[in-house]
Write a protein that holds these residues in place. Sequence first.
Motif, PDB file in Angstrom:
ATOM      1  N   ASP A  89     -12.652  10.127  16.321  1.00 16.06           N
ATOM      2  CA  ASP A  89     -11.373  10.587  17.349  1.00 16.06           C
ATOM      3  C   ASP A  89     -10.682  11.449  16.531  1.00 16.06           C
ATOM      4  O   ASP A  89      -9.801  12.222  16.510  1.00 16.06           O
ATOM      5  N   GLN A  90     -10.211  10.478  15.485  1.00 14.14           N
ATOM      6  CA  GLN A  90      -8.847  10.823  14.938  1.00 14.14           C
ATOM      7  C   GLN A  90      -8.633  10.309  13.337  1.00 14.14           C
ATOM      8  O   GLN A  90      -9.495   8.996  12.789  1.00 14.14           O
ATOM      9  N   VAL A  91      -7.803  10.613  12.830  1.00 13.10           N
ATOM     10  CA  VAL A  91      -7.474  10.394  10.646  1.00 13.10           C
ATOM     11  C   VAL A  91      -6.749   9.123  10.636  1.00 13.10           C
ATOM     12  O   VAL A  91      -5.615  10.271  10.816  1.00 13.10           O
ATOM     13  N   MET A  92      -6.787   8.142  10.440  1.00 14.50           N
ATOM     14  CA  MET A  92      -4.888   7.902   9.480  1.00 14.50           C
ATOM     15  C   MET A  92      -5.083   7.933   8.619  1.00 14.50           C
ATOM     16  O   MET A  92      -5.529   7.223   7.629  1.00 14.50           O
ATOM     17  N   VAL A  93      -3.542   8.530   7.983  1.00 13.16           N
ATOM     18  CA  VAL A  93      -3.555   9.099   6.306  1.00 13.16           C
ATOM     19  C   VAL A  93      -2.631   8.353   6.050  1.00 13.16           C
ATOM     20  O   VAL A  93      -1.317   8.617   6.705  1.00 13.16           O
ATOM     21  N   ILE A  94      -3.040   7.286   5.446  1.00 15.53           N
ATOM     22  CA  ILE A  94      -2.335   5.904   5.192  1.00 15.53           C
ATOM     23  C   ILE A  94      -1.523   6.683   3.629  1.00 15.53           C
ATOM     24  O   ILE A  94      -1.854   6.774   2.913  1.00 15.53           O
ATOM     25  N   ALA A  98      -9.659  20.138  10.654  1.00 19.30           N
ATOM     26  CA  ALA A  98     -11.152  20.780  10.081  1.00 19.30           C
ATOM     27  C   ALA A  98     -12.220  20.433  10.795  1.00 19.30           C
ATOM     28  O   ALA A  98     -13.181  21.149  10.986  1.00 19.30           O
ATOM     29  N   LEU A  99     -12.414  19.275  10.854  1.00 14.29           N
ATOM     30  CA  LEU A  99     -13.143  18.122  10.926  1.00 14.29           C
ATOM     31  C   LEU A  99     -14.069  18.904  12.743  1.00 14.29           C
ATOM     32  O   LEU A  99     -15.031  18.885  12.740  1.00 14.29           O
ATOM     33  N   PRO A 100     -13.490  18.891  13.534  1.00 12.14           N
ATOM     34  CA  PRO A 100     -12.045  18.926  13.795  1.00 12.14           C
ATOM     35  C   PRO A 100     -11.444  17.237  14.704  1.00 12.14           C
ATOM     36  O   PRO A 100     -12.335  16.656  15.229  1.00 12.14           O
ATOM     37  N   ALA A 101     -10.560  16.805  14.326  1.00  2.87           N
ATOM     38  CA  ALA A 101      -9.745  15.475  14.916  1.00  2.87           C
ATOM     39  C   ALA A 101      -8.549  15.338  14.690  1.00  2.87           C
ATOM     40  O   ALA A 101      -8.502  16.591  13.801  1.00  2.87           O
ATOM     41  N   THR A 102      -8.322  14.253  14.860  1.00  2.00           N
ATOM     42  CA  THR A 102      -6.575  14.901  15.579  1.00  2.00           C
ATOM     43  C   THR A 102      -6.159  13.551  13.695  1.00  2.00           C
ATOM     44  O   THR A 102      -6.851  12.034  13.520  1.00  2.00           O
ATOM     45  N   PRO A 103      -4.918  13.918  13.187  1.00  2.00           N
ATOM     46  CA  PRO A 103      -4.511  13.333  12.085  1.00  2.00           C
ATOM     47  C   PRO A 103      -3.114  12.303  12.706  1.00  2.00           C
ATOM     48  O   PRO A 103      -2.134  13.522  13.457  1.00  2.00           O
ATOM     49  N   VAL A 104      -2.911  11.291  11.798  1.00  2.00           N
ATOM     50  CA  VAL A 104      -1.482  10.643  12.466  1.00  2.00           C
ATOM     51  C   VAL A 104      -1.058  10.256  10.779  1.00  2.00           C
ATOM     52  O   VAL A 104      -2.189   9.621  10.159  1.00  2.00           O
ATOM     53  N   ILE A 105      -0.203  11.002  10.908  1.00  2.00           N
ATOM     54  CA  ILE A 105       0.122  10.126   9.498  1.00  2.00           C
ATOM     55  C   ILE A 105       0.709   9.045   9.386  1.00  2.00           C
ATOM     56  O   ILE A 105       2.290   7.993  10.169  1.00  2.00           O
ATOM     57  N   VAL A 106       0.021   7.850   8.890  1.00  2.00           N
ATOM     58  CA  VAL A 106       1.483   6.628   8.603  1.00  2.00           C
ATOM     59  C   VAL A 106       1.551   6.173   7.330  1.00  2.00           C
ATOM     60  O   VAL A 106       1.490   6.292   5.885  1.00  2.00           O
ATOM     61  N   LEU A 107       3.651   5.756   6.970  1.00  2.00           N
ATOM     62  CA  LEU A 107       4.016   5.166   6.416  1.00  2.00           C
ATOM     63  C   LEU A 107       4.289   3.903   6.010  1.00  2.00           C
ATOM     64  O   LEU A 107       4.612   2.994   7.023  1.00  2.00           O
ATOM     65  N   ASN A 108       3.320   3.521   5.578  1.00  2.00           N
ATOM     66  CA  ASN A 108       3.294   2.140   5.192  1.00  2.00           C
ATOM     67  C   ASN A 108       4.564   1.054   4.518  1.00  2.00           C
ATOM     68  O   ASN A 108       5.125   1.540   3.558  1.00  2.00           O
ATOM     69  N   LYS A 109       4.534   0.154   4.968  1.00  2.00           N
ATOM     70  CA  LYS A 109       5.659  -0.866   4.232  1.00  2.00           C
ATOM     71  C   LYS A 109       6.787  -0.128   3.678  1.00  2.00           C
ATOM     72  O   LYS A 109       7.638  -0.281   2.494  1.00  2.00           O
ATOM     73  N   VAL A 110       7.444  -0.214   4.696  1.00  2.00           N
ATOM     74  CA  VAL A 110       9.026   0.612   5.142  1.00  2.00           C
ATOM     75  C   VAL A 110      10.025  -1.206   4.570  1.00  2.00           C
ATOM     76  O   VAL A 110      10.677  -0.510   4.646  1.00  2.00           O
ATOM     77  N   ASP A 111       9.245  -1.044   5.201  1.00  2.00           N
ATOM     78  CA  ASP A 111      10.944  -3.351   3.901  1.00  2.00           C
ATOM     79  C   ASP A 111      10.881  -2.852   2.942  1.00  2.00           C
ATOM     80  O   ASP A 111      11.810  -2.813   2.606  1.00  2.00           O
ATOM     81  N   LEU A 112      10.175  -1.892   1.817  1.00  2.00           N
ATOM     82  CA  LEU A 112      10.347  -1.666   0.603  1.00  2.00           C
ATOM     83  C   LEU A 112      11.695  -0.719   0.496  1.00  2.00           C
ATOM     84  O   LEU A 112      11.559   0.006  -0.827  1.00  2.00           O
ATOM     85  N   LEU A 113      11.790   0.578   1.555  1.00  2.00           N
ATOM     86  CA  LEU A 113      12.108   1.541   0.996  1.00  2.00           C
ATOM     87  C   LEU A 113      14.192   1.761   0.944  1.00  2.00           C
ATOM     88  O   LEU A 113      14.443   1.836  -0.217  1.00  2.00           O
ATOM     89  N   PRO A 114      14.601   0.464   1.342  1.00  2.00           N
ATOM     90  CA  PRO A 114      15.636   0.093   0.734  1.00  2.00           C
ATOM     91  C   PRO A 114      15.938  -0.035  -0.199  1.00  2.00           C
ATOM     92  O   PRO A 114      17.008  -0.164  -0.909  1.00  2.00           O
ATOM     93  N   LEU A 134       7.941  19.483  12.137  1.00  2.00           N
ATOM     94  CA  LEU A 134       6.307  20.090  11.735  1.00  2.00           C
ATOM     95  C   LEU A 134       5.454  19.804  13.508  1.00  2.00           C
ATOM     96  O   LEU A 134       4.350  20.847  13.221  1.00  2.00           O
ATOM     97  N   GLY A 135       5.272  18.225  13.781  1.00  2.00           N
ATOM     98  CA  GLY A 135       4.783  17.836  14.719  1.00  2.00           C
ATOM     99  C   GLY A 135       3.789  16.793  14.436  1.00  2.00           C
ATOM    100  O   GLY A 135       3.761  17.300  15.089  1.00  2.00           O
ATOM    101  N   PHE A 136       3.501  16.860  12.734  1.00  2.00           N
ATOM    102  CA  PHE A 136       2.654  15.981  13.193  1.00  2.00           C
ATOM    103  C   PHE A 136       3.683  14.771  13.129  1.00  2.00           C
ATOM    104  O   PHE A 136       4.476  14.505  13.172  1.00  2.00           O
ATOM    105  N   GLU A 137       2.606  13.315  14.013  1.00  2.00           N
ATOM    106  CA  GLU A 137       3.060  12.184  14.445  1.00  2.00           C
ATOM    107  C   GLU A 137       3.260  10.990  12.822  1.00  2.00           C
ATOM    108  O   GLU A 137       1.694  11.328  12.510  1.00  2.00           O
ATOM    109  N   VAL A 138       3.844  10.551  13.010  1.00  2.00           N
ATOM    110  CA  VAL A 138       4.305   9.987  12.273  1.00  2.00           C
ATOM    111  C   VAL A 138       4.571   8.425  12.573  1.00  2.00           C
ATOM    112  O   VAL A 138       5.902   8.187  13.567  1.00  2.00           O
ATOM    113  N   ILE A 139       3.590   7.476  12.370  1.00  2.00           N
ATOM    114  CA  ILE A 139       4.002   5.805  12.028  1.00  2.00           C
ATOM    115  C   ILE A 139       4.501   5.183  11.716  1.00  2.00           C
ATOM    116  O   ILE A 139       4.130   5.190  10.042  1.00  2.00           O
TER     117      ILE A 139
END
Length: 321
Positions: A108-113, A134-150, A170-175
Amino acid sequence: MTRKIRLSKQQQRHIDRRRRVDDQAETSLSPGIVVTHHGHDLLIEDSDHQLHRGRARRTVGRLTTGDRIRWHCDEQGNVMIEQREDRRNLLIRPDAYGKKKMMAANIDQVMVITSVLPWMNPDVVERTLVAVFALPATPVIVLNKVDLLPGLPAGERRSIEENIALWESLGFEVIRTSVKSGEGIEALRSRLHEQITLMVGLSGVGKTSLSREVTPSADQAAIGEISTFNREGTHTTRASTLYRFPDGDGGLIDAPGVRDFPVEEVPSAALDEGFPEIHAASAYCRFNDCRHINEPGCAVRAAVADGDILERRLAQYQAMR
């Protein structure tokens, strides 16, 4: 002239009996899904989420994780898979020897970590987005380890934030997630609910840690079942495996060696979804078949010159096209 073949009474009785058995089996087939496989042996899940070991008839063809199937127990109590339902999509990847191998179906979807550390090349992320479409499926971008960002140097932090902001615009979902602080974990669980999801990403971005946060089965009982099934002492990601969530019907597919998706032929619709700003600008090009290289009246090149489209994005679009 077609010659009519005469059957003996014994042959006719055998055919009639076989038809009755097939008709009976057809009405008593149970739905299921392939959890993992090891050679010809399959681990399947029934509608009550119970696991069974079985084999498929040769007429069914090759099966992979995520395939929805119909099965029954034969007279000896063996699980036999009789049918495979139509696939919505199929992920195929080359193995270590370059041979194409089925890895998962009905995603159903692919989490791009991605993660703050290590940061993933934006070009790889964007190629993966196109391949997911192209699969087709829904992509979701995950930005992990955000505690390290500062704690990052200002330049590195700004680069990550700019790319994330671009993808969101651009409309891509980011978590944004952090196992350490708990940020975004509930949002991730909610997005995974009732979806069959594949996680992809570089080594070290935290896929395993995130998986354990949202699906304990990936680290507990199911691994014991699958390790025994595969006749291995410990679980290793040699075959794709579906792990269920404790509070829903969704699941995570753990597939070996998937970092991004090489796409041999990119469908134009998937390319347009992956580069929506270029697709939108191209509607104003002078020529319908504009390649956005050096044609006069190219609205895309004009948008690049004005800073509305990144040169990097256009170069990647042209390479994939």
